[in-house]
Motif scaffolding. Structure first.
Motif, PDB file in Angstrom:
ATOM      1  N   UNK A 214      33.711 -14.767 -52.630  1.00 27.29           N
ATOM      2  CA  UNK A 214      34.618 -15.695 -51.951  1.00 27.29           C
ATOM      3  C   UNK A 214      36.041 -15.147 -51.915  1.00 27.29           C
ATOM      4  N   UNK A 215      36.569 -14.981 -50.697  1.00 28.58           N
ATOM      5  CA  UNK A 215      37.944 -14.525 -50.463  1.00 28.58           C
ATOM      6  C   UNK A 215      38.213 -13.108 -50.987  1.00 28.58           C
ATOM      7  N   UNK A 216      37.176 -12.318 -51.147  1.00 30.55           N
ATOM      8  CA  UNK A 216      37.363 -10.941 -51.615  1.00 30.55           C
ATOM      9  C   UNK A 216      37.983 -10.079 -50.518  1.00 30.55           C
ATOM     10  N   UNK A 217      38.854  -9.170 -50.919  1.00 28.29           N
ATOM     11  CA  UNK A 217      39.428  -8.183 -49.996  1.00 28.29           C
ATOM     12  C   UNK A 217      38.595  -6.910 -49.952  1.00 28.29           C
ATOM     13  N   UNK A 218      37.883  -6.646 -51.033  1.00 28.30           N
ATOM     14  CA  UNK A 218      37.057  -5.446 -51.144  1.00 28.30           C
ATOM     15  C   UNK A 218      35.733  -5.846 -51.786  1.00 28.30           C
ATOM     16  N   UNK A 219      34.635  -5.519 -51.127  1.00 31.47           N
ATOM     17  CA  UNK A 219      33.302  -5.800 -51.654  1.00 31.47           C
ATOM     18  C   UNK A 219      32.619  -4.461 -51.921  1.00 31.47           C
ATOM     19  N   UNK A 220      32.137  -4.277 -53.156  1.00 27.52           N
ATOM     20  CA  UNK A 220      31.532  -3.012 -53.570  1.00 27.52           C
ATOM     21  C   UNK A 220      30.130  -3.289 -54.097  1.00 27.52           C
ATOM     22  N   UNK A 221      29.203  -2.407 -53.782  1.00 26.45           N
ATOM     23  CA  UNK A 221      27.864  -2.510 -54.332  1.00 26.45           C
ATOM     24  C   UNK A 221      27.336  -1.125 -54.659  1.00 26.45           C
ATOM     25  N   UNK A 222      26.180  -1.092 -55.307  1.00 26.48           N
ATOM     26  CA  UNK A 222      25.545   0.163 -55.719  1.00 26.48           C
ATOM     27  C   UNK A 222      24.047  -0.084 -55.765  1.00 26.48           C
ATOM     28  N   UNK A 223      23.278   0.981 -55.886  1.00 30.28           N
ATOM     29  CA  UNK A 223      21.821   0.864 -55.915  1.00 30.28           C
ATOM     30  C   UNK A 223      21.379   0.003 -57.094  1.00 30.28           C
ATOM     31  N   UNK A 224      20.229  -0.629 -56.943  1.00 28.21           N
ATOM     32  CA  UNK A 224      19.711  -1.474 -58.010  1.00 28.21           C
ATOM     33  C   UNK A 224      19.176  -0.646 -59.173  1.00 28.21           C
ATOM     34  N   UNK A 257      38.557  -9.282 -42.523  1.00 28.25           N
ATOM     35  CA  UNK A 257      39.002  -7.896 -42.582  1.00 28.25           C
ATOM     36  C   UNK A 257      38.690  -7.219 -43.891  1.00 28.25           C
ATOM     37  N   UNK A 258      37.839  -7.825 -44.711  1.00 31.65           N
ATOM     38  CA  UNK A 258      37.502  -7.240 -46.010  1.00 31.65           C
ATOM     39  C   UNK A 258      36.811  -5.896 -45.850  1.00 31.65           C
ATOM     40  N   UNK A 259      37.080  -5.004 -46.792  1.00 36.24           N
ATOM     41  CA  UNK A 259      36.445  -3.693 -46.837  1.00 36.24           C
ATOM     42  C   UNK A 259      35.114  -3.782 -47.566  1.00 36.24           C
ATOM     43  N   UNK A 260      34.228  -2.817 -47.268  1.00 36.77           N
ATOM     44  CA  UNK A 260      32.998  -2.634 -48.028  1.00 36.77           C
ATOM     45  C   UNK A 260      32.948  -1.184 -48.490  1.00 36.77           C
ATOM     46  N   UNK A 261      32.660  -0.990 -49.777  1.00 37.03           N
ATOM     47  CA  UNK A 261      32.536   0.347 -50.333  1.00 37.03           C
ATOM     48  C   UNK A 261      31.181   0.502 -51.010  1.00 37.03           C
ATOM     49  N   UNK A 262      30.677   1.726 -50.988  1.00 35.29           N
ATOM     50  CA  UNK A 262      29.400   2.067 -51.631  1.00 35.29           C
ATOM     51  C   UNK A 262      29.506   3.526 -52.045  1.00 35.29           C
ATOM     52  N   UNK A 263      29.185   3.832 -53.316  1.00 39.34           N
ATOM     53  CA  UNK A 263      29.367   5.197 -53.806  1.00 39.34           C
ATOM     54  C   UNK A 263      28.318   6.168 -53.281  1.00 39.34           C
ATOM     55  N   UNK A 264      27.234   5.645 -52.684  1.00 37.38           N
ATOM     56  CA  UNK A 264      26.154   6.455 -52.102  1.00 37.38           C
ATOM     57  C   UNK A 264      25.344   7.173 -53.192  1.00 37.38           C
ATOM     58  N   UNK A 265      24.075   7.451 -52.944  1.00 36.66           N
ATOM     59  CA  UNK A 265      23.316   7.132 -51.737  1.00 36.66           C
ATOM     60  C   UNK A 265      23.025   5.642 -51.633  1.00 36.66           C
ATOM     61  N   UNK A 266      22.888   5.153 -50.398  1.00 36.80           N
ATOM     62  CA  UNK A 266      22.649   3.734 -50.149  1.00 36.80           C
ATOM     63  C   UNK A 266      21.197   3.501 -49.757  1.00 36.80           C
ATOM     64  N   UNK A 267      20.650   2.406 -50.244  1.00 39.05           N
ATOM     65  CA  UNK A 267      19.304   1.979 -49.873  1.00 39.05           C
ATOM     66  C   UNK A 267      19.444   0.778 -48.947  1.00 39.05           C
ATOM     67  N   UNK A 268      19.512   1.059 -47.652  1.00 39.22           N
ATOM     68  CA  UNK A 268      19.663  -0.020 -46.674  1.00 39.22           C
ATOM     69  C   UNK A 268      18.478  -0.979 -46.774  1.00 39.22           C
ATOM     70  N   UNK A 269      18.783  -2.258 -46.728  1.00 39.49           N
ATOM     71  CA  UNK A 269      17.745  -3.261 -46.857  1.00 39.49           C
ATOM     72  C   UNK A 269      17.536  -3.714 -48.283  1.00 39.49           C
ATOM     73  N   UNK A 270      18.168  -3.032 -49.239  1.00 44.66           N
ATOM     74  CA  UNK A 270      18.111  -3.475 -50.633  1.00 44.66           C
ATOM     75  C   UNK A 270      19.485  -4.014 -51.026  1.00 44.66           C
ATOM     76  N   UNK A 271      20.350  -3.169 -51.616  1.00 43.58           N
ATOM     77  CA  UNK A 271      21.648  -3.671 -52.080  1.00 43.58           C
ATOM     78  C   UNK A 271      22.633  -3.933 -50.947  1.00 43.58           C
ATOM     79  N   UNK A 272      22.353  -3.387 -49.752  1.00 42.59           N
ATOM     80  CA  UNK A 272      23.234  -3.592 -48.600  1.00 42.59           C
ATOM     81  C   UNK A 272      22.390  -3.605 -47.336  1.00 42.59           C
ATOM     82  N   UNK A 273      22.726  -4.480 -46.416  1.00 40.01           N
ATOM     83  CA  UNK A 273      21.988  -4.511 -45.154  1.00 40.01           C
ATOM     84  C   UNK A 273      22.419  -3.353 -44.268  1.00 40.01           C
ATOM     85  N   UNK A 274      21.531  -2.926 -43.401  1.00 43.19           N
ATOM     86  CA  UNK A 274      21.859  -1.827 -42.485  1.00 43.19           C
ATOM     87  C   UNK A 274      23.031  -2.210 -41.592  1.00 43.19           C
TER      88      UNK A 274
END
Length: 308
Positions: A214-224, A257-274
């Motif tokens: 909620x109201x985040x300026x930067x959203x970050x995720x990583x592999x499960x 206008x929030x950013x999304x970051x991912x350190x890679x490699x990304x698993x599309x469809x798991x931690x982040x949608x394509x």
């Protein structure tokens, strides 16, 4: 700065900003073809007990651009992988090289290496911390948002090395930080204890990604499931699946206008949608590039610059 970069817990806010400012200069010099061979004639030993694409290429290219040489040492092919004490490896490499980068599993191995080495040691990744990646993340956020202080950074997923370092780095730079992790997958207790000591820090650990975003300026995720956790993949998919994914519905809760970051490699469809990944690919791959510039800054500050 200290002799080594082992974890962001060891750095002050001033240290982090010094690295980020130097990284900005490194990036400008590289983009404008300005010579910056500050490490001419110096050698970095790179020990890899965990495989990598970005870490190896960015450190190797970075040393080349700084005028030095990077030497790749596979854990399987070197004596450290055959039982030689890390303390002995540290003392030997200190007589040959000017710095050591290690990417391994146990944080204690990196700490032991630094205690016995007379040259700088850089943590390229452990199960506890990923300081170089998070420095690149902070650099990317500041490039896009023009500041760090006062922004809200949200992490969705496993409370792993990325979560640990993002919490520390974000709080030290004056950001509000929230993390959403499933039960049993919280960040390291040392990091949670640190968060309690930061004056005026706003840190939230919750189970609901919607609350964290909620109201985040930067959203970050990583592999499960990170490297070395392959046997837990099915268990982790049950714990994370259907909830801990950065998708369009989650991003609708973040700041416009929030950013999304991912350190890679990304698993599309798991931690982040394509769809979200591609919508924010410019930021994600700028983040990947900034590993090069942030690490060049670290190497220069530790191996090149001499403070009074």
């Amino acid at each position: 700065m200290n002799k080594d970069l082992l974890k962001l817990l060891d750095l002050s806010r001033e240290d982090i900003y010094k690295i980020l400012n130097t990284a900005d200069q490194m990036k400008y010099s590289q983009k404008h073809h300005i010579p910056h061979d500050y490490l001419r004639g110096k050698t970095l030993a790179m020990i890899f007990e965990k495989n990598s694409t970005r870490t190896r290429v960015s450190f190797e290219v970075g040393m080349y651009q700084l005028g030095g040489h990077a030497l790749f040492l596979s854990g399987k092919e070197s004596q450290i992988g055959r039982g030689e004490p890390v303390e002995d490896t540290a003392r030997v490499l200190s007589r040959y090289c000017d710095g050591i980068m290690i990417r391994t599993y146990a944080q204690e191995e990196v700490e032991a290496l630094a205690r016995c080495a007379s040259i700088p040691v850089i943590n390229g990744l452990t199960d506890f911390a990923h300081p170089c990646q998070v420095l690149a993340d902070l650099m990317t956020v500041r490039e896009r948002m023009a500041r760090l202080e006062g922004l809200k950074l949200c992490f969705i997923g496993d409370g792993n090395n990325m979560a640990n370092s993002l919490i520390v780095g974000g709080l030290k730079c004056g950001m509000d930080v929230s993390a959403a992790c499933p039960e049993g997958y919280d960040p390291d207790p040392r990091v949670l204890d640190f968060a309690k000591t930061v004056d005026d820090a706003r840190f939230t650990l919750c189970r609901d990604p919607r609350e964290a975003a909620a109201d985040a300026d930067v959203v970050v995720t990583d592999v499960w499931a990170s490297m070395g956790q392959e046997e837990e993949k099915e268990k982790r998919q049950k714990a994370f699946g259907g909830v801990y994914q950065v998708d369009g519905a989650l991003m609708a809760l973040a700041h416009p206008g929030a950013m999304v970051l991912h350190c890679l490699p990304a698993h599309r469809g798991e931690e982040i949608s394509a769809e979200v990944f591609e919508a924010h690919a410019g930021e994600i791959f700028e983040e990947a590039e900034n590993r090069l510039h942030a690490q060049k800054a670290v190497m220069y500050l530790l191996m090149g610059e001499k403070e009074d």
